[in-house]
Design a protein around this motif. Structure first.
Motif, PDB file in Angstrom:
ATOM      1  N   ARG A  15       0.895  -1.236  -0.128  1.00  0.00           N
ATOM      2  CA  ARG A  15       0.027  -0.129  -0.040  1.00  0.00           C
ATOM      3  C   ARG A  15       1.018   1.117   0.195  1.00  0.00           C
ATOM      4  NH1 ARG A  15      -3.335  -3.149  -0.960  1.00  0.00           N
ATOM      5  NH2 ARG A  15      -5.110  -3.775  -0.256  1.00  0.00           N
ATOM      6  N   TYR A  16       0.492   2.143  -0.871  1.00  0.00           N
ATOM      7  CA  TYR A  16       1.109   3.558  -0.732  1.00  0.00           C
ATOM      8  C   TYR A  16       0.500   4.678  -1.080  1.00  0.00           C
ATOM      9  CZ  TYR A  16       4.144   7.197  -1.564  1.00  0.00           C
ATOM     10  OH  TYR A  16       4.844   8.536  -1.891  1.00  0.00           O
ATOM     11  N   ARG A  17       0.406   5.780  -0.449  1.00  0.00           N
ATOM     12  CA  ARG A  17      -0.260   7.057  -0.933  1.00  0.00           C
ATOM     13  C   ARG A  17       0.584   8.224  -0.676  1.00  0.00           C
ATOM     14  NH1 ARG A  17      -4.921   9.478   0.701  1.00  0.00           N
ATOM     15  NH2 ARG A  17      -4.541   9.165   2.663  1.00  0.00           N
TER      16      ARG A  17
ATOM     17  N   ASP B 206       0.501  10.082   2.661  1.00  0.00           N
ATOM     18  CA  ASP B 206       0.977   9.343   3.795  1.00  0.00           C
ATOM     19  C   ASP B 206       2.355   9.962   4.181  1.00  0.00           C
ATOM     20  OD1 ASP B 206      -1.222   7.791   4.250  1.00  0.00           O
ATOM     21  OD2 ASP B 206       0.037   6.193   3.061  1.00  0.00           O
TER      22      ASP B 206
ATOM     23  N   ASP C 115      -4.630   5.183  -3.487  1.00  0.00           N
ATOM     24  CA  ASP C 115      -3.441   3.931  -3.161  1.00  0.00           C
ATOM     25  C   ASP C 115      -2.832   3.544  -4.704  1.00  0.00           C
ATOM     26  OD1 ASP C 115      -2.746   0.962  -3.138  1.00  0.00           O
ATOM     27  OD2 ASP C 115      -2.548   2.028  -1.216  1.00  0.00           O
ATOM     28  N   SER C 116      -1.595   3.465  -4.410  1.00  0.00           N
ATOM     29  CA  SER C 116      -0.985   2.936  -5.562  1.00  0.00           C
ATOM     30  C   SER C 116      -1.259   2.021  -6.701  1.00  0.00           C
ATOM     31  CB  SER C 116       0.697   2.885  -5.386  1.00  0.00           C
ATOM     32  OG  SER C 116       0.728   1.703  -4.568  1.00  0.00           O
ATOM     33  N   SER C 117      -1.870   1.087  -5.733  1.00  0.00           N
ATOM     34  CA  SER C 117      -2.538  -0.312  -6.394  1.00  0.00           C
ATOM     35  C   SER C 117      -3.709   0.084  -7.333  1.00  0.00           C
ATOM     36  CB  SER C 117      -3.074  -1.279  -5.215  1.00  0.00           C
ATOM     37  OG  SER C 117      -3.990  -0.700  -4.332  1.00  0.00           O
ATOM     38  N   GLN C 118      -4.419   1.213  -7.019  1.00  0.00           N
ATOM     39  CA  GLN C 118      -5.713   1.888  -7.816  1.00  0.00           C
ATOM     40  C   GLN C 118      -4.992   2.520  -9.117  1.00  0.00           C
ATOM     41  OE1 GLN C 118      -7.703   3.106  -4.049  1.00  0.00           O
ATOM     42  NE2 GLN C 118      -9.191   3.129  -5.529  1.00  0.00           N
TER      43      GLN C 118
ATOM     44  N   GLU D 194      -4.601  -2.397   6.448  1.00  0.00           N
ATOM     45  CA  GLU D 194      -3.465  -1.308   6.401  1.00  0.00           C
ATOM     46  C   GLU D 194      -2.569  -1.904   5.296  1.00  0.00           C
ATOM     47  OE1 GLU D 194      -2.710   1.418   7.411  1.00  0.00           O
ATOM     48  OE2 GLU D 194      -4.243   1.678   9.191  1.00  0.00           O
TER      49      GLU D 194
ATOM     50  N   GLN E 260       2.860  -0.913   4.120  1.00  0.00           N
ATOM     51  CA  GLN E 260       3.657   0.061   3.673  1.00  0.00           C
ATOM     52  C   GLN E 260       4.977   0.366   3.752  1.00  0.00           C
ATOM     53  OE1 GLN E 260       1.195   3.573   5.117  1.00  0.00           O
ATOM     54  NE2 GLN E 260      -0.617   2.124   5.537  1.00  0.00           N
TER      55      GLN E 260
END
Length: 786
Positions: free
Chosen positions: A451-453, A456, A573-576, A668, A671
């Motif tokens: 997960r990454y935004r 954050d 989120d980077s996955s999206q 979560e 990350q």
């Protein structure tokens, strides 16, 4: 039970020689302080002064891209775009919102605001509603969309309709409902890179407050400079908080633990001095504080406090047994010192594991952690005996005052004995349960997704994130996504093929789902063709030349050999976001095939994050898995025991996989902050395991059931391990007060992992080492340490 206290070692458990020490005699450097206390003390004072000056040199690295900084081609392209088209790095985004936004009085206030913002020293241009133009008439330059004198009544209503329908600003600078507008204020690059940024942003905020006073409009600031300033402020504020809490927590717990001021200084002094020395060294080595390095203060406390307390506790017990202070601290160093060295080495190995990351930020954090760990080790080994011989006086009076007053410690001893007795009663069963529990939790951990935004990295309790969220909601995105087009040699910016490439790339980006607010040279070309009916190169060049330089540099390089097509994406989120980026890149393949001499690359921080975050997180996670095996082998080698290696695996893995279960429950995922926290916590959490195994090594007897030695070692080292684990968890949990989401995650997860490591030490290590010890006796006929 009362006899299970620290006593003079029997012949078979005397302090061992350097050749058989698990630290290979390195712990003996602490004996230098016993021989030359005043010389070591003077050197410490000099180093503390140098450390104070080093701390003053520490600066803050507030770059948003540092997490992905690497030597990859993708990042080099991103750096090229940042260097040649620097607009996004220096834009302050002012988000103004209100239901009366387009009411005449509100528009007047907005125009006054735009005018005043341009007069602030340190700004170099502005884009707003008032930058829009009417369609050109004849050969005249197009007039402003908003005339100098605003009309009234029905004429003003028609003006509002023209504003809402204007193709240049609709959906880009003005929301579809007309209730939100974006003002882009470009700052001077020198301002953004200097300490003047705080003053300039403060002046911008003051101007907004004054000019919009009395209106029903709200304004928030965002953009890279604002985010950098908020990061800078949060890091500086957190540093003060962590330092203050670290000093206070260490001193308070030490005095409650030992109930004497002198022992408070002996137990808490070395970790606190280690903080000053380590931070000072980082300052002199030009390390810069960032979202990870800012947690270095509590980490240094964690690394050194446990070992300092173990040494102090062992020396205290020897004093209670009648030894003099020199003898007590010498023997404590020889018995406990090797474990202190080994705990610091395993912590250092965790930081070394971070060097395999592709992120420059994470590698820097690993380097800083390794430096801090080495300094903390020498500080503990040298300063505990130094402070002991300098501060402990009148040992007989101390023994008389303390003996019989250790009721709290006696309760902990009884608790430790109770736990150990039950864990060794059925070691095979409990060991099997440990394997099953760790295996089950491991399956959950293996299914955690990266997960990454971008948000954050930025304080989420300030205005920048809130403003970005409004842009995501109303203008379909706050984060830029760029396509770099490099013009080949022999072609010019206004070559028909170049303009065709720009048009095709612009159209591709404009059609891509999830991307909005597309800008480029093609935007101007389309507007001229639609409003003026001209699409010739001369007219296009004429309008480009009359635009201010700060505006043209947003999409045309100074050398006119590269252009940029820019859009906006929401902060998800980077996955999206990754499918959007991959779909765009695939769609551009048709343009690349048609125009092979043009380099076309999708870039921007959002694209870099979407592509690389999952790969980088997974690589860190694989490194953590390899670290399990490597550190276990290292411990087994240090103890010269295959059984010890096997015994250390389950309690080392348990805190990690249990933390993974918590992350899974909370949704979560993995990350950057959580993987780094678990990597570091693995090394730190082994402190309890190493100290117990070291004590067990001294307590085992040739013809005795290993369970007895486990009970005896647990009573001797258990109380300080429990107390210090709680203290260290408290030292890490203070990061929940940080304004940075990543630091809050790092803090609470590290604290949880520390407590989980204590539970694993008591509930998994005891039965496992007993079971393996009995098995070793049956197979080899001798204790597994021998």
């Amino acid at each position: 039970m009362d006899t299970l206290r620290y006593t003079e070692p029997e012949p078979n458990s005397r302090p061992i020689s350097a050749s058989r020490s698990i630290a290979y005699g390195l712990e003996r450097i602490g004996l230098v302080s016993l021989r030359f206390p005043w010389l070591v003390g003077l050197a410490t004072v000099v180093l503390l002064i140098a450390g104070a000056f080093g701390i003053a040199r520490i600066k803050v690295d507030d770059s948003l891209s540092q997490l992905f900084r690497s030597e990859t081609p993708e990042f080099r392209t991103f750096e090229e775009v940042t260097r040649r088209f620097p607009s996004n790095e220096f834009d302050v985004l002012i988000v103004v919102e209100g239901k009366d936004l387009l009411v005449r009085d509100s528009v007047e206030k907005l125009r006054d605001l735009v005018t005043d913002l341009q007069l602030i020293e340190g700004t170099r241009g502005i884009i707003s509603l008032f930058s829009a133009r009417e369609p050109p008439k004849g050969t005249d330059l197009p007039a402003p969309l908003f005339p100098d004198q605003l009309p009234a009544g029905a004429e003003y209503d028609r003006l509002v309709q023209r504003v809402l329908n204007n193709e240049i600003i609709r959906g880009k600078l003005l929301s579809e409902d007309g209730q939100l507008t974006l003002i882009v204020l470009a700052l001077d690059p020198d301002v953004v890179a200097s300490s003047r940024l705080r003053d300039v942003i403060g002046e911008v905020q003051k101007t907004i407050d004054n000019d919009l006073a009395g209106s029903r409009l709200t304004a928030r600031l965002s953009g890279v400079p604002v985010m950098q300033l908020e990061i800078r402020n949060a890091v500086e504020r957190d540093r003060l908080l962590y330092n203050a809490f670290g000093f206070a927590a260490g001193a308070l717990i030490a005095i409650l633990f030992f109930r004497r001021l002198s022992f408070m200084f002996i137990g808490a002094g070395p970790p606190l001095i280690a903080i000053v020395l380590a931070l000072g060294a980082l300052g002199w080595l030009d390390f810069r504080l960032n979202m990870f390095l800012n947690v270095m203060t509590p980490l240094i406390m964690v690394i050194s406090f446990s070992d300092s307390m173990q040494l102090t506790f062992a020396a205290r017990d020897r004093l209670l047994q009648g030894e003099g202070r020199l003898e007590a601290f010498r023997n404590a160093m020889l018995v406990v010192g090797p474990a202190c060295v080994l705990t610091h080495v395993t912590a250092g190995l965790s930081f070394i594991a971070l060097q395999f990351s592709e992120s420059d930020l994470i590698r820097t954090f690993g380097e800083a952690g390794l430096v801090a760990t080495l300094i903390a080790m020498f500080a503990v080994l040298m300063l505990v005996p130094l402070l002991g011989v300098l501060l402990v006086r009148n040992e007989a009076m101390f023994v008389a005052e303390v003996r019989g007053a250790d009721s709290a410690l006696d309760v902990l001893r009884r608790f430790c004995f109770w736990v150990a007795a039950r864990m060794v009663s059925r070691p095979g069963l409990y060991s099997l349960l440990g394997v099953l529990v760790v295996g089950g939790l491991g399956l959950v951990y293996a299914n955690l997704q990266p997960r990454y935004r971008l948000a954050d990295q930025v304080p989420d309790r300030e205005q920048a994130v809130a403003a970005s969220h409004r842009l995501d909601a109303k203008l379909n995105g706050a984060n830029p996504i760029d396509i770099l087009i490099k013009v080949p040699d022999g072609k010019s910016l206004y070559d028909p093929e170049t303009l065709a490439v720009i048009a095709e790339v612009h159209a591709t980006l404009d059609k891509q789902p999830g991307i909005a607010n597309v800008w480029s040279l093609e935007t101007l070309r389309r507007w001229l063709a639609e409003k003026l009916g001209k699409s010739d190169v001369a007219t296009l060049k004429q309008y480009v030349d009359i635009l201010p330089e700060y505006l043209t540099r947003r999409f045309i390089s100074a050398e006119q050999d590269a252009v940029l097509v820019s859009g906006r994406v929401p902060d998800v989120d980077s996955s999206q976001l990754l499918p959007v980026i991959e779909g765009l890149d695939k769609a551009l393949d048709a343009v690349r095939t048609k125009h092979p001499s043009y380099k076309i690359a999708v870039t921007g921080l959002s694209a870099i994050a979407a592509r690389n975050s999952a790969l980088m997180i997974n690589k860190l996670n694989r490194g953590l898995t390899l670290e399990f095996l490597f550190v276990a082998a290292f411990i087994g080698l240090a103890f010269r025991s295959f059984v010890v290696m096997l015994a250390s695996i389950l309690p080392g893995i348990f805190p990690i996989v249990l933390s993974g279960l918590v992350l899974w429950i909370l949704g979560e995922g993995l990350q950057f902050a959580s993987v780094v926290a678990l990597t570091v916590s693995f090394g730190l959490g082994l402190s309890a395991t190493i100290h117990f195994l070291n004590r067990l090594r001294h307590e085992e007897r040739p013809d005795e059931d290993p369970a007895v030695a486990v009970e005896r070692a647990t009573v001797l080292v258990g109380p300080p391990l429990i107390l210090t684990s709680i203290v260290l968890a408290c030292g890490l949990i203070v990061t929940v007060f940080s304004g940075l989401p990543s630091l809050r995650l790092f803090g609470w997860l590290s604290a949880f992992a520390m407590l989980a490591a204590l539970a694993a030490d008591l509930l998994i290590l005891r039965p496992t080492v007993t079971f393996l010890g009995r098995l070793a006796q049956r197979v080899g006929g001798k204790p597994f340490y021998r």
